[in-house]
Write a protein that holds these residues in place. Structure first.
Motif, short mmCIF file in Angstrom:
data_model
loop_
_atom_site.label_atom_id
_atom_site.label_comp_id
_atom_site.label_asym_id
_atom_site.label_seq_id
_atom_site.Cartn_x
_atom_site.Cartn_y
_atom_site.Cartn_z
N VAL A 197 6.88 7.00 6.83
CA VAL A 197 6.54 6.59 5.46
C VAL A 197 7.68 6.95 4.52
CG1 VAL A 197 4.96 6.98 3.54
CG2 VAL A 197 4.08 6.86 5.87
N ILE A 198 8.17 8.16 4.64
CA ILE A 198 9.27 8.60 3.77
C ILE A 198 10.52 7.76 4.03
CG2 ILE A 198 10.88 10.51 3.39
CD1 ILE A 198 8.43 12.38 3.86
N THR A 204 12.03 6.65 -3.22
CA THR A 204 12.37 8.07 -3.23
C THR A 204 12.97 8.47 -4.58
OG1 THR A 204 14.28 7.32 -1.99
CG2 THR A 204 12.64 8.56 -0.78
N GLY A 205 12.44 9.52 -5.12
CA GLY A 205 12.90 10.00 -6.43
C GLY A 205 11.99 9.51 -7.52
N LYS A 206 11.24 8.45 -7.25
CA LYS A 206 10.31 7.91 -8.26
C LYS A 206 8.91 8.47 -8.05
CE LYS A 206 12.57 3.47 -8.87
NZ LYS A 206 13.86 3.98 -8.50
N HIS A 207 8.85 9.58 -7.43
CA HIS A 207 7.54 10.17 -7.16
C HIS A 207 6.95 10.77 -8.43
CE1 HIS A 207 4.58 12.05 -4.46
NE2 HIS A 207 4.93 11.03 -3.73
N GLY A 208 5.68 10.59 -8.63
CA GLY A 208 5.04 11.12 -9.84
C GLY A 208 4.88 12.63 -9.77
N SER A 209 4.75 13.15 -8.58
CA SER A 209 4.58 14.59 -8.42
C SER A 209 5.93 15.29 -8.44
CB SER A 209 3.87 14.86 -7.10
OG SER A 209 2.70 14.08 -7.05
N LYS A 210 5.87 16.59 -8.54
CA LYS A 210 7.12 17.36 -8.52
C LYS A 210 7.27 18.01 -7.16
CE LYS A 210 6.17 18.28 -13.31
NZ LYS A 210 6.10 19.31 -14.33
N SER A 211 7.54 19.30 -7.15
CA SER A 211 7.65 20.05 -5.89
C SER A 211 8.86 19.60 -5.08
CB SER A 211 6.38 19.85 -5.06
OG SER A 211 5.30 20.33 -5.78
N VAL A 217 0.84 -1.20 0.00
CA VAL A 217 0.00 0.00 0.00
C VAL A 217 0.88 1.24 0.00
CG1 VAL A 217 -0.23 0.13 2.52
CG2 VAL A 217 -1.98 1.12 1.07
N LEU A 218 2.00 1.15 0.67
CA LEU A 218 2.93 2.28 0.71
C LEU A 218 3.42 2.58 -0.70
CD1 LEU A 218 4.98 4.27 1.81
CD2 LEU A 218 6.40 2.35 2.46
N SER A 256 1.24 6.24 -6.80
CA SER A 256 -0.06 6.77 -7.26
C SER A 256 -0.05 8.29 -7.26
CB SER A 256 -1.18 6.26 -6.36
OG SER A 256 -1.34 4.88 -6.56
N GLY A 257 0.91 8.85 -6.54
CA GLY A 257 0.98 10.30 -6.49
C GLY A 257 0.54 10.83 -5.13
N LYS A 258 0.22 9.93 -4.21
CA LYS A 258 -0.20 10.35 -2.89
C LYS A 258 1.01 10.84 -2.10
CE LYS A 258 -4.01 8.20 -4.17
NZ LYS A 258 -4.67 9.28 -4.88
N THR A 259 0.76 11.81 -1.27
CA THR A 259 1.87 12.35 -0.48
C THR A 259 2.09 11.45 0.75
OG1 THR A 259 0.35 13.76 0.72
CG2 THR A 259 1.41 14.69 -1.23
N ALA A 260 3.26 11.58 1.32
CA ALA A 260 3.61 10.74 2.48
C ALA A 260 2.57 10.93 3.58
CB ALA A 260 4.99 11.14 2.99
N ARG A 261 2.02 12.11 3.68
CA ARG A 261 1.04 12.39 4.73
C ARG A 261 -0.25 11.62 4.48
NH1 ARG A 261 -1.69 17.69 6.56
NH2 ARG A 261 -0.34 18.22 8.20
N MET A 262 -0.67 11.55 3.24
CA MET A 262 -1.89 10.81 2.90
C MET A 262 -1.68 9.33 3.19
SD MET A 262 -2.83 12.64 -0.68
CE MET A 262 -3.31 14.37 -0.68
N ILE A 263 -0.52 8.84 2.82
CA ILE A 263 -0.21 7.43 3.03
C ILE A 263 -0.15 7.12 4.52
CG2 ILE A 263 1.48 5.62 2.62
CD1 ILE A 263 2.45 7.36 0.21
N ALA A 264 0.42 8.04 5.27
CA ALA A 264 0.53 7.85 6.73
C ALA A 264 -0.87 7.78 7.34
CB ALA A 264 1.31 9.01 7.32
N GLU A 265 -1.76 8.63 6.88
CA GLU A 265 -3.11 8.64 7.42
C GLU A 265 -3.87 7.40 6.96
OE1 GLU A 265 -5.47 12.17 8.00
OE2 GLU A 265 -3.94 13.25 6.85
N LYS A 266 -3.58 6.98 5.73
CA LYS A 266 -4.25 5.80 5.17
C LYS A 266 -3.87 4.58 5.99
CE LYS A 266 -6.88 4.81 1.68
NZ LYS A 266 -8.24 5.35 1.69
#
Length: 84
Positions: A39-40, A49-56, A12-13, A19-29
């Motif tokens: 989670v990070i 790490t680094g394979k994240h779909g989002s940027k920022s 799930v992690l 999927s593009g979910k942030t570590a915070r969403m995953i932590a809450e999930k």
DNA sequence: CCCTGATTCGC
DNA sequence: GCGAATCAGG
């Protein structure tokens, strides 16, 4: 807290992470007591790490050096998790 | 102003 | 190996 990450947990992690979910969403999930740091940390360990779909935040990388525990850097309760 | 991931160290 | 703290950027 879960010191061991079971298969479904890692699945799930990775799933939410990619999927593009942030570590915070995953932590809450996952719930429990996992924080975004946990989670990070697990994600990095798995190599997500680094394979994240989002940027920022994924744009940067190199972090500053930690001043280590010279004198009294981490005077936190260090594992004072209410021992039975 | 808050949030994001990334890195490092201690246990 | 895990967690938490810190940093840097948007």
């Amino acid at each position: 807290m879960n010191a061991h990450w079971d298969k479904p947990r890692m699945e799930v992690l990775t799933r939410l992470w990619l999927s593009g979910k942030t570590a915070r969403m995953i932590a809450e999930k996952l719930g429990g007591g996992v924080t975004r740091n946990a989670v990070i940390g697990k994600a990095h360990r798995l190599g997500l790490t680094g394979k994240h779909g989002s940027k920022s935040a994924a744009l940067k990388r190199a972090r500053a050096f930690r001043p280590k525990g010279s004198d009294q850097q981490r005077q936190r309760v260090s594992k004072t998790r209410a021992y039975s």
